[in-house]
Design an enzyme around this catalytic site. Structure first.
Site, PDB file in Angstrom:
ATOM      1  N   TYR A 139      17.696  -9.668  26.075  1.00 18.89           N
ATOM      2  CA  TYR A 139      17.320 -11.031  25.691  1.00 18.89           C
ATOM      3  C   TYR A 139      15.858 -11.355  25.976  1.00 18.89           C
ATOM      4  CZ  TYR A 139      22.412 -11.668  26.153  1.00 18.89           C
ATOM      5  OH  TYR A 139      23.771 -11.557  26.064  1.00 18.89           O
TER       6      TYR A 139
ATOM      7  N   CYS B 177      15.537   6.756  28.000  1.00 15.17           N
ATOM      8  CA  CYS B 177      14.627   7.154  26.922  1.00 15.17           C
ATOM      9  C   CYS B 177      14.620   6.090  25.840  1.00 15.17           C
ATOM     10  CB  CYS B 177      15.046   8.506  26.355  1.00 15.17           C
ATOM     11  SG  CYS B 177      15.151   9.762  27.617  1.00 15.17           S
TER      12      CYS B 177
ATOM     13  N   ARG C 125      19.833  -7.520  30.933  1.00 19.24           N
ATOM     14  CA  ARG C 125      19.428  -8.825  30.381  1.00 19.24           C
ATOM     15  C   ARG C 125      17.950  -8.886  29.982  1.00 19.24           C
ATOM     16  NH1 ARG C 125      19.590 -13.351  31.856  1.00 19.24           N
ATOM     17  NH2 ARG C 125      20.649 -14.247  30.073  1.00 19.24           N
TER      18      ARG C 125
END
Ligand code: PLP
Length: 420
Positions: A314, A341, A310
């Site tokens: 976002y 990476c 998250r």
């Protein structure tokens, strides 16, 4: 900065870590049950209220089983989610199937279970009919388009791929009426992780007015209105949780003023929340492997965004507590990273924390919804275990961590040998 309450002490976590190495997500059964009861009690002032837990938020049958015991149904959006609902013994109209761009096999499974089918598009009416036949009860998903504003997670309704337009909605009910369908529901979901109760009350008003119009224009008395999910949780320490009672009272007032006044009393109210039900009761526990000093200060954890994406996806704020340093001043600024990476593999950017040392145990808060569930295997990363802190204090493993064998399970090394 203010702090967020933590369920456990460093000593307790150290004990858990003897059996379960980090990283892991741990869920709090007492917290989930207590919250579920409060939620149900508050919204039970609404006629025929039912909550269908959004399985995608935390698709673990142990947690789903707890929520079933608390009287919730399940909102599924895929074949495996339907199987999970079936496995915990849910059936028929305790399952809502809210999918989009749906394959025929998924409609078939939903029909076999007798689930309530929520159609995402007008073209799905003939599609469902030929794929699986119509059930008795059909729900249509409304997208209000420019009439409402969404937010960053779900997008602006007019930019969002979900649901029927207003015109299509009336046309859709009319077609279904002609096909002999007699039982109907109406659904919408226009926002995600929203903490302002007025937004949901406005949505309820919009839906109740629409229900009235559907009755006037088509003679259909809807069986239920599903207000979707999207109730937010306080992720920053200074944010406040939604007041369920206040929200329920606001929706009830709109119901009385619109539904009851138009002699439509009896329309049931459903919700399909995920985040607000389990989000605050999950934690990702991770150990600091490395400290790195270059142009910025980096904390490298043994968890990465494959375990919880998250913040990267976002830019979401998730509070971080360093166990044993709960009350120390936040004197340093860090980027808290994982090992992917990808430079957006960060749980926090420019986060003030107490001085971090290698071996410190970090707890990332509010990972109980859309957390482990969003995990992935990119970069050969493996998903972590899920643990449950029972009400009696016992800790059980409700999903083991993935191994390299799991990662390879879909590969056939025998045919590789022949191939080479
Ligand atoms: C994701 C989703 C939910 C749950 O959303 P939360 O923000 O977790 O409450 C409910 N309904 C539908 C259709 C969804 O896509």
């Amino acid at each position: 900065m203010a702090n967020k309450k933590l369920l456990f002490t460093k000593k307790q976590i150290a004990e858990i870590m003897q059996k379960h190495p980090t990283p892991f997500h741990i869920y709090d059964e007492a917290g989930i049950r207590g919250n579920a009861r409060q939620f149900k009690k508050a919204f039970s002032i609404l006629p025929g209220f039912n909550e269908f837990f959004a399985v995608k938020a935390l698709p673990n049958p142990f947690i789903m089983g707890i929520l079933k015991e608390e009287g919730f149904g399940a909102d599924c959006s895929s074949y495996p989610e339907l199987l999970l609902a079936e496995k915990i013994g849910l059936q028929k109209e305790n399952i809502m199937f809210s999918s989009n761009d749906t394959p025929a096999t998924e409609y078939k499974k939903a029909r076999d279970l007798g689930a309530i089918i929520n159609l995402d598009d007008i073209s799905h009416i003939p599609f469902l009919e030929s794929a699986a036949g119509f059930p008795d009860l059909i729900c249509l998903r409304f997208n209000p388009g420019p009439a409402r504003k969404g937010n960053i997670i779900i997008g602006d309704p007019k930019e969002a791929k979900y649901g029927f337009t207003r015109e299509q909605l009336f046309e859709g009910y009319r077609i279904l009426q002609e096909k002999g369908i007699k039982r109907f529901g109406l659904h919408t979901m226009v926002i995600s992780n929203e903490l302002n109760p007025d937004f949901f009350i406005e949505t309820a008003k919009m839906m109740f007015e629409l229900a009235t119009e559907i009755k006037e224009k088509l003679g259909i008395k809807l069986e239920f209105v599903n207000l979707g999910g999207g109730l937010g949780i306080p992720q920053k320490p200074e944010e406040k949780a939604l007041d369920y009672d206040k929200l329920a009272a606001g929706i009830k007032k709109a119901y009385d003023e619109i539904i009851v006044k138009n002699n439509l009393d009896g329309i049931k109210i459903f919700m399909e929340c995920g985040r607000v039900i389990t989000g605050p009761y999950g934690y990702l526990v991770t150990t600091v492997l490395h400290l790195k000093h270059i142009y910025k200060e980096y904390v490298g954890c043994d968890a990465c965004m494959a375990n919880f994406m998250r913040p990267a996806l976002y830019g979401a704020y998730h509070h971080i507590t360093i166990l044993g340093k709960e009350n120390e001043p936040t004197t340093k600024m860090y980027d808290v990273t994982g090992s992917l990476c990808e430079n957006n593999d960060k749980f926090a950017i420019d986060r003030p924390l107490p001085e971090v040392r290698e071996g410190d145990i970090l707890v990332i808060h509010d990972t109980g919804a859309h957390g482990h569930a969003m995990g992935f295997n990119y970069n050969g990363k493996l998903r972590s275990a899920e643990l449950l802190l029972r009400e009696n204090g016992e800790v059980i493993q409700i999903r083991r961590a993935e191994t390299a064998d799991d990662y390879f399970a879909t590969l056939d090394f025998v045919s590789l040998e022949k191939f080479q």
